[in-house]
Motif scaffolding. Structure first.
Motif, PDB file in Angstrom:
ATOM      1  N   THR A  15       0.864  -1.185   0.000  1.00  5.98           N
ATOM      2  CA  THR A  15       0.000   0.000   0.000  1.00  5.98           C
ATOM      3  C   THR A  15       0.895   1.228   0.000  1.00  5.98           C
ATOM      4  O   THR A  15       2.073   1.166   0.331  1.00  5.98           O
ATOM      5  CB  THR A  15      -0.951  -0.004   1.208  1.00  5.98           C
ATOM      6  OG1 THR A  15      -1.848   1.086   1.076  1.00  5.98           O
ATOM      7  CG2 THR A  15      -0.201   0.106   2.514  1.00  5.98           C
ATOM      8  N   SER A  16       0.348   2.338  -0.379  1.00 11.21           N
ATOM      9  CA  SER A  16       1.122   3.580  -0.372  1.00 11.21           C
ATOM     10  C   SER A  16       0.632   4.465   0.758  1.00 11.21           C
ATOM     11  O   SER A  16      -0.471   4.284   1.281  1.00 11.21           O
ATOM     12  CB  SER A  16       0.968   4.305  -1.713  1.00 11.21           C
ATOM     13  OG  SER A  16      -0.347   4.778  -1.858  1.00 11.21           O
ATOM     14  N   LEU A  17       1.461   5.429   1.129  1.00  8.48           N
ATOM     15  CA  LEU A  17       1.037   6.398   2.143  1.00  8.48           C
ATOM     16  C   LEU A  17      -0.195   7.157   1.672  1.00  8.48           C
ATOM     17  O   LEU A  17      -1.075   7.480   2.455  1.00  8.48           O
ATOM     18  CB  LEU A  17       2.166   7.376   2.462  1.00  8.48           C
ATOM     19  CG  LEU A  17       3.247   6.905   3.403  1.00  8.48           C
ATOM     20  CD1 LEU A  17       4.339   7.958   3.525  1.00  8.48           C
ATOM     21  CD2 LEU A  17       2.685   6.597   4.772  1.00  8.48           C
ATOM     22  N   ASP A  19      -2.648   6.110  -0.083  1.00 13.40           N
ATOM     23  CA  ASP A  19      -3.864   5.313   0.129  1.00 13.40           C
ATOM     24  C   ASP A  19      -4.305   5.328   1.583  1.00 13.40           C
ATOM     25  O   ASP A  19      -5.476   5.101   1.878  1.00 13.40           O
ATOM     26  CB  ASP A  19      -3.634   3.866  -0.314  1.00 13.40           C
ATOM     27  CG  ASP A  19      -3.471   3.740  -1.817  1.00 13.40           C
ATOM     28  OD1 ASP A  19      -3.920   4.649  -2.533  1.00 13.40           O
ATOM     29  OD2 ASP A  19      -2.891   2.724  -2.264  1.00 13.40           O
ATOM     30  N   MET A  20      -3.383   5.579   2.492  1.00 13.62           N
ATOM     31  CA  MET A  20      -3.701   5.548   3.918  1.00 13.62           C
ATOM     32  C   MET A  20      -4.265   6.876   4.429  1.00 13.62           C
ATOM     33  O   MET A  20      -4.751   6.953   5.556  1.00 13.62           O
ATOM     34  CB  MET A  20      -2.445   5.179   4.709  1.00 13.62           C
ATOM     35  CG  MET A  20      -1.917   3.804   4.344  1.00 13.62           C
ATOM     36  SD  MET A  20      -0.364   3.458   5.122  1.00 13.62           S
ATOM     37  CE  MET A  20      -0.942   2.749   6.652  1.00 13.62           C
ATOM     38  N   ASP A  22      -7.012   9.848   4.232  1.00 10.70           N
ATOM     39  CA  ASP A  22      -8.369  10.119   3.783  1.00 10.70           C
ATOM     40  C   ASP A  22      -8.377  11.262   2.776  1.00 10.70           C
ATOM     41  O   ASP A  22      -7.611  12.224   2.907  1.00 10.70           O
ATOM     42  CB  ASP A  22      -9.241  10.468   4.999  1.00 10.70           C
ATOM     43  CG  ASP A  22     -10.696  10.590   4.630  1.00 10.70           C
ATOM     44  OD1 ASP A  22     -11.245  11.703   4.804  1.00 10.70           O
ATOM     45  OD2 ASP A  22     -11.282   9.594   4.187  1.00 10.70           O
ATOM     46  N   ILE A  87       1.192   8.946  10.463  1.00 11.38           N
ATOM     47  CA  ILE A  87       1.177   8.640   9.028  1.00 11.38           C
ATOM     48  C   ILE A  87       0.906   9.889   8.197  1.00 11.38           C
ATOM     49  O   ILE A  87       1.480  10.064   7.126  1.00 11.38           O
ATOM     50  CB  ILE A  87       0.131   7.546   8.732  1.00 11.38           C
ATOM     51  CG1 ILE A  87       0.569   6.239   9.389  1.00 11.38           C
ATOM     52  CG2 ILE A  87      -0.062   7.345   7.240  1.00 11.38           C
ATOM     53  CD1 ILE A  87      -0.451   5.137   9.330  1.00 11.38           C
ATOM     54  N   GLU A  88       0.047  10.786   8.682  1.00  8.17           N
ATOM     55  CA  GLU A  88      -0.245  12.003   7.922  1.00  8.17           C
ATOM     56  C   GLU A  88       0.985  12.892   7.803  1.00  8.17           C
ATOM     57  O   GLU A  88       1.225  13.498   6.763  1.00  8.17           O
ATOM     58  CB  GLU A  88      -1.412  12.758   8.560  1.00  8.17           C
ATOM     59  CG  GLU A  88      -2.734  12.046   8.376  1.00  8.17           C
ATOM     60  CD  GLU A  88      -3.913  12.825   8.902  1.00  8.17           C
ATOM     61  OE1 GLU A  88      -3.746  13.650   9.823  1.00  8.17           O
ATOM     62  OE2 GLU A  88      -5.023  12.600   8.385  1.00  8.17           O
ATOM     63  N   TRP A  91       3.305  11.393   5.302  1.00  7.14           N
ATOM     64  CA  TRP A  91       2.824  11.710   3.959  1.00  7.14           C
ATOM     65  C   TRP A  91       3.168  13.156   3.591  1.00  7.14           C
ATOM     66  O   TRP A  91       3.635  13.423   2.493  1.00  7.14           O
ATOM     67  CB  TRP A  91       1.308  11.493   3.901  1.00  7.14           C
ATOM     68  CG  TRP A  91       0.697  11.807   2.586  1.00  7.14           C
ATOM     69  CD1 TRP A  91       0.586  10.979   1.503  1.00  7.14           C
ATOM     70  CD2 TRP A  91       0.102  13.057   2.196  1.00  7.14           C
ATOM     71  NE1 TRP A  91      -0.041  11.635   0.476  1.00  7.14           N
ATOM     72  CE2 TRP A  91      -0.352  12.909   0.878  1.00  7.14           C
ATOM     73  CE3 TRP A  91      -0.097  14.261   2.839  1.00  7.14           C
ATOM     74  CZ2 TRP A  91      -0.983  13.931   0.186  1.00  7.14           C
ATOM     75  CZ3 TRP A  91      -0.723  15.288   2.154  1.00  7.14           C
ATOM     76  CH2 TRP A  91      -1.162  15.111   0.840  1.00  7.14           C
TER      77      TRP A  91
END
Length: 165
Positions: A15-17, A19-20, A22, A87-88, A91
């Motif tokens: 998965t990619s960042l 995709d994680m 919103d 995670i945000e 990203w």
């Protein structure tokens, strides 16, 4: 997958960042805003040495400050920690991990430019309808909290000739 189903921690996931994150996340607004900034025109200073690693892009650090302040993270050490666990922020910074001294030095060298950027970001969010601005809050500060009966001053007791204003 049900909400209470678990996955194996050792399982590899592709998965990619992106995709994680919103699609309606605040971090996407911050990223778009920061990409539109002309950092030279705003007066941001970036100091580079002739040896060592190149300096971080000021837009990355501006984005880190905007996101962190919105999340009530004020400490440069906490911001550094967030680059590893949030995670945000991963990203937003494209996986970069500036250390706390770099984050603090950027703030001290560019405090006025950051202040202007925060004001502009707020105005931009209001203009785009992302912030309503209809709620007003007042903190519970008591202006006379340290006052006692011996040191209270009222306008009828103050003599105009002794005032310095």
């Amino acid at each position: 997958m049900k909400s209470n189903d678990r996955i194996d921690r050792n399982q590899f996931m592709i998965t990619s960042l992106d995709d994680m994150i919103d699609e309606n996340s605040n971090v996407r607004v911050i990223d778009a805003y920061v990409k539109s900034l002309d950092v030279d025109k705003l007066g941001y200073k970036v100091y580079t040495n002739k040896v060592g690693r190149p300096a971080y892009d000021p837009r990355d650090l501006i984005g880190l400050y905007l996101y962190s302040y919105m999340s009530r993270v004020m400490s440069s050490r906490m911001m550094e920690q967030q680059t590893y666990i949030n995670i945000e922020i991963m990203w937003l910074l494209n996986g970069a991990h500036p250390d706390h001294s770099t984050i603090a030095a950027f703030r001290s060298k560019n405090s006025q430019a950051l202040t202007n950027t925060f004001h502009d970001f707020t105005k931009t969010c209001i203009k785009l309808g992302l912030v309503g601005g209809s709620i007003v809050s007042v903190d519970g500060t008591k202006l006379r909290a340290n006052n006692n009966k011996k040191t209270q001053f009222f306008s009828k007791f103050i003599i105009k000739e002794n005032c310095t204003y």
